[in-house]
Design an enzyme around this catalytic site. Structure first.
Site, PDB file in Angstrom:
ATOM      1  N   CYS A 188      15.371   1.421  22.367  1.00 58.24           N
ATOM      2  CA  CYS A 188      14.881   0.546  23.318  1.00 58.24           C
ATOM      3  C   CYS A 188      13.371   0.842  23.088  1.00 58.24           C
ATOM      4  CB  CYS A 188      15.504   0.104  24.100  1.00 58.24           C
ATOM      5  SG  CYS A 188      14.366  -2.018  24.933  1.00 58.24           S
ATOM      6  N   HIS A 194      21.030  -1.613  22.741  1.00 58.05           N
ATOM      7  CA  HIS A 194      21.805  -0.570  23.728  1.00 58.05           C
ATOM      8  C   HIS A 194      22.977  -0.128  24.129  1.00 58.05           C
ATOM      9  CE1 HIS A 194      17.986  -0.798  26.878  1.00 58.05           C
ATOM     10  NE2 HIS A 194      17.825  -2.096  25.985  1.00 58.05           N
ATOM     11  N   GLU A 214      24.466   1.967  25.555  1.00 59.63           N
ATOM     12  CA  GLU A 214      24.829   2.845  26.402  1.00 59.63           C
ATOM     13  C   GLU A 214      25.378   1.445  28.019  1.00 59.63           C
ATOM     14  OE1 GLU A 214      21.523   2.081  26.131  1.00 59.63           O
ATOM     15  OE2 GLU A 214      20.336   1.855  27.423  1.00 59.63           O
TER      16      GLU A 214
END
Lengths: 224, 737
Positions: free
Chosen positions: A87, A196, A198
């Site tokens: 990002c 994302h 994560e």
């Protein structure tokens, strides 16, 4: 092996990257402040998401001019390990020309936060080895400036070298050219992506598919 | 300088008289300014205080109750949850983007002041007629403002509500709630500690923005909006984020005694409030305040409401360490004063004393001002609207068409257009985010537990009856938490009302407080923090009484959390709770009859609480596969939502023709899904506990709702449900304003 999560003023996804690596994958992980000049002891350096310096100029533009980016450049050149920009981290990598192209305002002209459909476009990179070729998955996006653009020559090169490892499929949420969601450099030691991974590190969060990306890298570091 | 009249600062003549009398001299202009902020309704709660005392404030888990920056409740695992709601209505009416953004920034710093890390935001929003340009401008501005601030600082916006009512046309409501987590031993309070301690101002430099913002929040919104724009503070989320990280890092230093954010009133209110809690005085030197604009006057510095600033009280000797942490994060930080024994608020500029005020007069003197009885107040000329200008007539004639139409009602329709502009998944706790389920479910990492939070208000209910509506809102909030299997722990309330100088408003206020109290007592949970916003009134219109309840609960085991959507074909679907509900105050009544109607009878609070506890137990035993609270739109809309959120349909073989059963609204009712294997056990359990349980239908693999033989595909339902908000911005309707 040790992983570093870089913290700039305005970074917001540092905790998530840390948890995904440490709890999700089980890697020894440390936070590294943006003034650090030496990253040589890490096998993996993550530039997490956020709004560095408020993103009041172009997203990632100011962070890309901080000293740690010289250290990142050095790290990439000497092939000490892998760099992943997620990002805002991806935006910093394009702003600093470590990855080609640019991330511009979404075609919807709004911030978008939702899980999106994706497809693995190259399963032979160190970041995607745990996936099947063409495998479909879903990851959250959360950005206003995620529309990837590049000049025709760059795009041609990206396709030819199979540097596009992740694409939006079926819906392109931000207007990225060729549905590009993630790219790598020619040496395949730098990865940038807008979604994302994560954030999907535990089934309670919707999915733990995200840790397969990091596990791929860890396996490559440990077993070559 | 010409002689200035303190009435222009918003002080009332009897207040001015008390100040002059007690001071024994004519205050100077800086002092008048400080009084006007401290004695404003926004800061002093002068009108609401006697009523607020009626609310239950204590309970087994309460660590910090009302009167601090936020309430704090023990989670029982070494952690505590801090939460509070605050309004930013007036600024948002004038400048929606920055008004809403600074509202978010302000409530986050209240949580930070407790030493807690902010982990989630919720927002309760009210707007006027959605088919007007003004409302679209306000809605899009407020939503982008909330997103701008929340997204940039990495605190997820996980829930809330957006509702429309004609009387919010001039006075939209923006109520923001923040939740934080703190280790019990790391908890901080807004105190000064002992004389000799130092005061540090940290964060953004001080500028000329927001001067008299709290005064402005304490008057009706009348007159040209442009003239009030300079009163609106401008938020800078980048500074806000740095302030969070720097402050949480600084709090690791032993020797930090207390801290408080600078919100309404800036330096004129925060340091005295801290000193009051420690029974000390304060001496500030304004010449030490880092400025953004050179050559500000002492008056401007002390009254500035520049955002992203905190005051810390520290023991002498640690100040350099604290300053160093803030500077590491690129923030300004300076020792600007010290704690003194003398109970005065003394403000210097270098050597010159610019204000010297007795602490008790400044903080509590306003309570000595004689208040007339309610009967002596005017009845006011602004009125409320009790008929729906957008009534749909005739009402659709089949259940299928009725449902498709109801799903498009702005209050029921999907809020995807809103919440997808908010980052709701950062911090990786959002097990259930916005748009799904009844509350936000936030994982406590390292455990199987989750904090569950909701915000609820219902202007139709409180218009029908302020007391009964308030009772129902509190119970409704609890029902939302219970749908996820969470036990309610505590309440924060945002009380939005019209002008309290007018008798009807004060009567409504008192009735609402009584309702909140009675429902909280029935649930056995405290009200630990809150906020009052009066003067939500224009020349012609007053908002309906709008209490908004923020409630936080604890889910012990995420693995037993029911889903929000139908989970498994073949499972049996029941109504858990009373089959009796009210069309009065319902969306159905408002949309198709165009009126508010009446409640049939008061709700039996104790019965709702009993049914609610029985459901918690059933969930704990692992019997409930999915659950959804029945709210606006009644049972019909609730089952549609459970189908839309997943991929399975439902067959209801025979529909009771009574619209009150399918479309009525009342708290204490859920749709629950139970495996046929457990059905007998659950039916017996419900009988034993006296819980009404009524079979509705069976979950189908086929993605259709079948209502007495009429079928609708889930795709058609989704299309209807998702259409309304994007439609506001397609310019389909070009009515005036």
């Amino acid at each position: 092996m040790k992983a570093a999560v870089v913290v700039f003023p305005g970074t917001t996804c540092d905790f998530d990257a840390y948890d995904a690596l440490k709890e999700g994958v089980g890697v020894d992980t440390e936070y590294v402040f943006y003034q650090t000049r030496d990253l040589s002891k890490y096998s993996l350096v993550v530039l997490p998401g956020g709004f560095t310096y408020g993103d009041y100029l172009r997203s990632g533009a100011i962070a890309s001019r901080t000293p740690i980016l010289d250290a990142v450049r050095d790290y990439v050149e000497k092939e000490w390990g892998f760099v992943v920009g997620i990002c805002n981290g991806f935006q910093i990598l394009t702003e600093s020309r470590i990855l080609p192209g640019a991330l511009t305002r979404n075609h919807t002209n709004a911030f978008i936060c939702k899980p999106v459909g994706l497809r693995i476009a190259n399963a032979e990179t160190p970041f995607t080895e745990e996936f099947e070729p063409g495998e479909r998955l879903s990851l959250p996006i959360a950005h206003a400036d995620g529309r990837y653009v590049a000049d025709p020559a760059t795009l041609q090169r990206l396709h030819k070298n199979r540097q596009i490892f992740l694409v939006y499929d079926p819906e392109n949420p931000n207007g990225s050219v060729d549905n590009i969601a993630g790219i790598t450099n020619e040496k395949q030691n730098v990865f940038g992506l807008m979604p994302h991974p994560e954030r999907f590190w535990h089934p309670w969060l919707g999915s733990d598919v995200g840790i397969r990306f990091f596990r791929s890298l860890v396996r490559r570091v440990r077993h070559g | 300088m010409a002689k200035q009249n303190p009435e222009t600062l918003g002080l009332m003549p009897p207040e001015i008289q008390v100040i002059r009398q007690r001071m024994g001299r004519e205050p100077n202009w800086v002092e008048w300014g400080i009084f006007s902020l401290n004695w404003s309704e926004h800061c002093s709660y002068k009108t609401s205080k006697p009523f607020l005392k009626m609310l239950p404030r204590t309970g087994p888990g309460v660590v910090v109750g009302p009167g601090q920056n936020a309430g704090v409740i023990d989670l029982g695992n070494g952690w505590a949850v801090a939460f509070k709601v605050e309004s930013h209505n007036h600024p948002s009416a004038i400048e929606p983007f920055h008004g809403a953004a600074t509202g978010v920034g302000g409530i986050i710093r209240d949580i930070l002041s407790m030493g807690a890390r902010p982990i989630a935001l919720l927002d309760s929003l009210r707007f006027g007629d959605p088919y007007t340009w003004r409302t679209r401008w306000l809605l899009s501005g407020v939503v982008s403002g909330i997103g701008f601030y929340g997204n940039s600082i990495g605190v997820p916006t996980v829930g809330g509500e957006v509702r429309f009512g004609p009387d919010y046309q001039e006075n939209p409501l923006v109520n923001a709630m923040c939740i934080g987590l703190v280790r019990l031993e790391g908890l901080k309070q807004a105190v000064t500690g002992k004389p000799g301690n130092l005061l540090i101002l940290a964060g953004a430099p001080t500028g000329k923005d927001g001067i008299h913002g709290a005064t402005f929040a304490s008057i009706d919104l009348i007159g040209p909006e442009e003239e009030k724009r300079p009163n609106v503070q401008i938020g800078d989320p980048f500074y806000g984020k740095l302030l969070i990280e720097a402050t949480l890092e600084a709090l690791e230093i032993p020797g930090i005694v207390g801290l408080q954010d600078l919100g309404a009133g800036g330096l004129s209110t925060a340091p005295p409030e801290m000193a009051r809690r420690s029974g000390t005085g304060i001496e500030l030197d304004l010449s030490q305040v880092p400025l953004r604009t050179p050559q500000m006057t002492p008056y401007e510095i002390v009254l500035s409401e520049s955002q992203e600033r905190m005051v810390l009280a520290v023991q002498p000797g640690v100040e350099e360490q604290v300053l160093a942490v803030y500077r590491k994060w690129g923030l300004e930080a300076q020792v600007i004063g010290r704690v003194i024994e003398d109970p005065v608020y003394r403000v210097r500029f270098g050597k010159e004393v610019v204000a010297d005020l007795p602490m008790d007069l400044l903080l509590d003197g306003v309570d000595e001002v004689p208040q007339g009885p309610i009967g002596s107040l005017s009845t006011g000329s602004a009125t409320s609207t009790h008929t729906n200008p957008h009534r749909i007539t005739p009402q659709p004639s089949t259940w299928a068409d009725l449902l498709l139409d109801l799903l498009q009602d702005p209050d029921i329709a999907s809020k995807r257009w809103v919440y997808e502009q908010y980052d709701w998944s950062v911090q990786t706790r959002s097990v259930v985010g916005p748009g799904k389920g009844d509350g936000a479910v936030l994982w406590l990492k390292g455990t199987k537990q989750a904090v569950v939070a909701t915000m609820d208000g219902n202007w139709r209910w409180t218009s029908v009856s302020p007391y009964e509506g308030a009772v129902r809102i509190v119970l409704e909030a609890a029902c939302n938490l219970v749908a996820h299997g969470a036990k309610p722990l505590g309440i924060t309330d945002c009380l939005n009302f019209a002008n309290p100088q007018e008798a009807p408003t004060l009567q409504e206020f008192e009735q609402v407080i009584q309702g909140l109290r009675d429902a909280a007592l029935a649930l056995g949970i405290p009200v630990v923090s809150g906020n009052v916003s009066f003067y939500n009134q224009s020349e012609t219109r007053r908002i309906p009484p709008t209490p908004v309840v923020g409630m936080v609960g604890l889910l012990e085991d995420l693995e037993r959390m029911p889903q929000a959507n139908f989970a498994q074909p073949g499972n049996r679907v029941y109504l858990w709770g009373s089959p009796q509900a009210d069309l009065g105050g319902s969306v159905y009544q408002w949309r198709y009859q165009g009126t508010l109607g009446e409640f049939r009878k008061p709700i039996t609070k104790e019965e709702v609480v009993r049914i609610l506890h029985a459901l918690l137990e059933a969930i704990h035993r692992g019997w409930i596969r999915s659950a959804h609270d029945v709210s606006e739109g009644g049972i019909l809309v609730a089952i549609a939502e459970m189908a839309i959120q997943g991929s399975y349909g439902l067959e209801i073989p025979a529909m009771d023709p009574d619209p009150a059963f399918w479309l009525g609204e009342a708290p204490g009712r859920w749709i629950v899904e139970i495996s046929p294997r457990d059905a007998h056990l659950v039916e017996d359990f419900a009988r034993q506990r006296g819980v009404p349980l009524r079979f509705l239908g069976t979950v189908q693999a086929d993605p259709h709702l079948s209502l007495s033989g009429q079928t609708i595909s889930l795709d058609r339902l989704r299309d209807a449900y998702e259409r309304t908000f994007p439609g506001f911005f397609e310019g389909r309707d070009a009515s005036t304003q």
